[in-house]
Design an enzyme around this catalytic site. Structure first.
Site, mmCIF file in Angstrom:
data_model
loop_
_atom_site.group_PDB
_atom_site.id
_atom_site.type_symbol
_atom_site.label_atom_id
_atom_site.label_comp_id
_atom_site.label_asym_id
_atom_site.label_seq_id
_atom_site.Cartn_x
_atom_site.Cartn_y
_atom_site.Cartn_z
ATOM 1 N N TRP A 150 0.795 -1.226 0.000
ATOM 2 C CA TRP A 150 0.000 0.000 0.000
ATOM 3 C C TRP A 150 0.830 1.279 0.000
ATOM 4 O O TRP A 150 0.302 2.362 -0.207
ATOM 5 C CB TRP A 150 -0.940 0.031 1.214
ATOM 6 N N ASN A 151 2.133 1.215 0.241
ATOM 7 C CA ASN A 151 2.875 2.451 0.461
ATOM 8 C C ASN A 151 3.183 3.220 -0.827
ATOM 9 O O ASN A 151 3.245 4.441 -0.809
ATOM 10 C CB ASN A 151 4.166 2.177 1.241
ATOM 11 N N LYS A 174 -2.949 -8.162 -7.834
ATOM 12 C CA LYS A 174 -3.737 -7.823 -6.654
ATOM 13 C C LYS A 174 -3.038 -6.708 -5.884
ATOM 14 O O LYS A 174 -2.000 -6.930 -5.253
ATOM 15 C CB LYS A 174 -3.935 -9.011 -5.724
ATOM 16 N N GLY A 226 5.984 -6.751 0.002
ATOM 17 C CA GLY A 226 5.251 -6.629 1.253
ATOM 18 C C GLY A 226 6.124 -7.007 2.426
ATOM 19 O O GLY A 226 7.347 -6.903 2.379
ATOM 20 N N GLU A 248 10.246 -8.935 -2.679
ATOM 21 C CA GLU A 248 10.834 -7.663 -2.258
ATOM 22 C C GLU A 248 10.168 -7.318 -0.930
ATOM 23 O O GLU A 248 9.020 -6.907 -0.879
ATOM 24 C CB GLU A 248 10.587 -6.585 -3.322
ATOM 25 N N LEU A 249 10.905 -7.502 0.163
ATOM 26 C CA LEU A 249 10.321 -7.474 1.494
ATOM 27 C C LEU A 249 10.842 -6.279 2.298
ATOM 28 O O LEU A 249 11.120 -5.244 1.733
ATOM 29 C CB LEU A 249 10.599 -8.808 2.191
ATOM 30 N N CYS A 282 10.380 0.491 2.407
ATOM 31 C CA CYS A 282 11.249 -0.626 2.785
ATOM 32 C C CYS A 282 12.708 -0.216 2.847
ATOM 33 O O CYS A 282 13.514 -0.877 3.508
ATOM 34 C CB CYS A 282 11.055 -1.785 1.821
ATOM 35 N N GLU A 383 11.383 -3.904 11.881
ATOM 36 C CA GLU A 383 10.960 -2.883 10.916
ATOM 37 C C GLU A 383 9.711 -2.197 11.441
ATOM 38 O O GLU A 383 8.707 -2.850 11.741
ATOM 39 C CB GLU A 383 10.678 -3.506 9.552
#
Length: 491
Positions: A150-151, A174, A226, A248-249, A282, A383
């Site tokens: 969402w960022n 999605k 996410g 990509e976390l 992130c 985080e």
């Protein structure tokens, strides 16, 4: 109130009907859009449409034709950039100055990968054996499941989708249920640009919708942005089908200021690293490692600068920092601040819900700075994804590297020094995917991006980004005319 359906096989499905959910504006805390919760059957329809488009039109289309469509998409993104930026800022509280810039970068990524679409060369491979022609080609996977956060919805999507399309894949997307609107608006641009039906499909909803995409046998690969927690679930789910994933976390990136740094630039870089995008990124430089000889001066100057950050309406161009993107994230940030105080960190700036004119309804958090932080504290290890900076003192270069690496994550790092030798010594010792030297939070379409450890694996952007969406096929042709022993491998 805006009302959105799903986008499946080039059609808008189910507007105003079926299970729905609302998107809340984090500045006003009022609903402003209604969206559909996709069913499992609708996810299946989206995947089937993507499979049919891949087999029927997209894979066989020439690269130059795919590039033409992608350039039209880029043109339309630029033409609609102001509206897209406004919608994204309304959806997630990010300031309009940043979302405007991001829309231009979305267009840049479509153009960058359009340039690859007719240049996906294979290679001829010389072998030991005469009389054999060997060559390797790169081919698309088929249908890619794309799940974003969402960022920065459109920016994150554009790290993935243009590369996947240029390589000849189709997609089922999605977006986060907290920020879906701009992804759906991009589908209107796809229609105007002449993207064939079914090439990109968008289904909205919560985690079960994403799970249905990952589990679907028609999805050949999954690309996810996410949290590490959800990423591990997706990896395990995909692994049950031996399905490849790109993840990509999160990150807990060290931003290292050495005593010889240009402190004016370093302090601006530290502010950008943690308070840009309200720290909801992130790559946030949430651990500021400062050499002890300049430690007190850096703290003093950061506290002064943080006090001047202007919070307010994300749509006002003079606003420096917007809101937390949603109520659950706001609560997580406030809980992290409380835990830091419990662990003994010293609060020297912020730490509260922001108040004042035009801030009453929004999910605003004061720019927050902690000192006396040790690297084992929760505030230094977890985080937070918010405007919370932990300052950690160090004495030597070796100690800085040890602290920087003592973390579960490995996404980004920053180095501030005017000593080129020090920078070049430090870069290879940092266990992460991205290192910035005398800058921070800088991106480019050409530059690969991704992490190690709990920050995920695989790369986005640059040439590495398109290679993630292709698989290699090797071909051997025997033109020697020789007979062979059928019971011995030929090598």
């Amino acid at each position: 109130m805006r009302d959105y359906g799903l986008f499946i096989d080039g059609e808008w499905i189910g507007q105003g009907q079926g299970p729905t959910f609302e998107s809340l504006n984090p500045y006003t805390q009022k609903p402003w859009a209604t969206l559909r919760e996709a069913t499992t059957g609708e996810v299946d329809a989206a995947v089937r449409a993507a499979v049919a488009a891949h087999e029927g039109v997209w894979r066989g289309m020439s690269g130059i034709r795919r590039a033409e469509i992608m350039h039209r998409i880029a043109d339309l993104v630029v033409a609609n950039a102001e509206e897209l930026a406004r919608l994204e800022s309304t959806d997630n509280g990010k300031i309009i100055r940043e979302t405007r810039s991001q829309m231009q970068f979305v267009a840049r990524l479509f153009r960058f990968y359009a340039g690859y679409a007719d240049k996906l060369f294979g290679s001829v491979i010389p072998l030991d054996q005469p009389g054999i022609l060997d060559y390797a080609t790169r081919e698309p996977y088929g249908v890619i499941g794309v799940i974003t956060a969402w960022n920065s919805p459109l920016s994150l999507l554009s790290n993935k989708l243009p590369a996947a399309l240029a390589a000849g894949n189709c997609a089922v997307v999605k977006p986060s249920e907290h920020a879906s609107v701009t992804t759906l608006e991009l589908c209107r641009i796809f229609e105007q640009a002449g993207l064939p039906k079914g090439v990109v499909n968008v289904v909205t909803g919560a985690g079960e919708v994403g799970a249905a995409i990952v589990r679907h046998p028609g999805v050949a690969k999954v690309s996810f942005t996410g949290s590490p927690h959800v990423g591990s679930i997706i990896a395990a789910m995909a692994g049950q089908q031996l399905k490849p994933v790109t993840l990509e976390l999160g990150g807990k990136s060290p931003n290292i200021i050495f005593e010889d740094a240009d402190l004016d630039r370093a302090i601006s870089g530290a502010l950008a690293g943690i308070f840009g995008a309200t720290g909801q990124t992130c790559i946030a430089g949430s651990r500021l490692l400062v050499q002890r000889s300049v430690h007190d001066e850096v703290i003093s100057r950061l506290v002064e600068r943080a006090g001047g950050i202007r919070l307010g309406d994300p749509l006002d161009p003079s606003t420096d920092m917007g809101t937390a993107a949603n109520e659950p994230q706001f609560q997580r940030i406030m809980a992290a601040i409380a835990s830091a105080r419990e662990d003994g960190a010293a609060l020297v700036a912020g730490g509260r819900r922001a108040s004042g004119p035009s801030l009453e309804t929004g999910l605003f958090i004061e720019p927050t700075i902690f000192t006396n932080v040790t690297n084992g504290m929760r505030v230094a290890q977890n985080e937070i994804f918010g405007p919370v900076l932990s300052i950690i003192a160090f004495d030597t270069e070796d100690e800085a590297v040890a602290i920087a690496n003592d973390i579960p994550f490995g996404l980004a790092s920053g180095i501030w020094t005017q000593d080129l030798s020090r920078a070049m010594r430090t870069i290879p010792r940092l266990r992460c995917g991205v290192v910035w030297v005398n800058t921070y939070r800088m991106v480019a379409a050409q530059a690969p991006f991704g992490g190690t450890k709990e920050s995920g694996f695989g790369r986005e952007r640059g040439e590495a980004g398109i290679l993630e969406f292709m698989t290699t096929k090797n071909v051997m042709i025997d033109f020697s005319g020789e007979k062979r022993d059928p019971f011995a491998i030929k090598n």
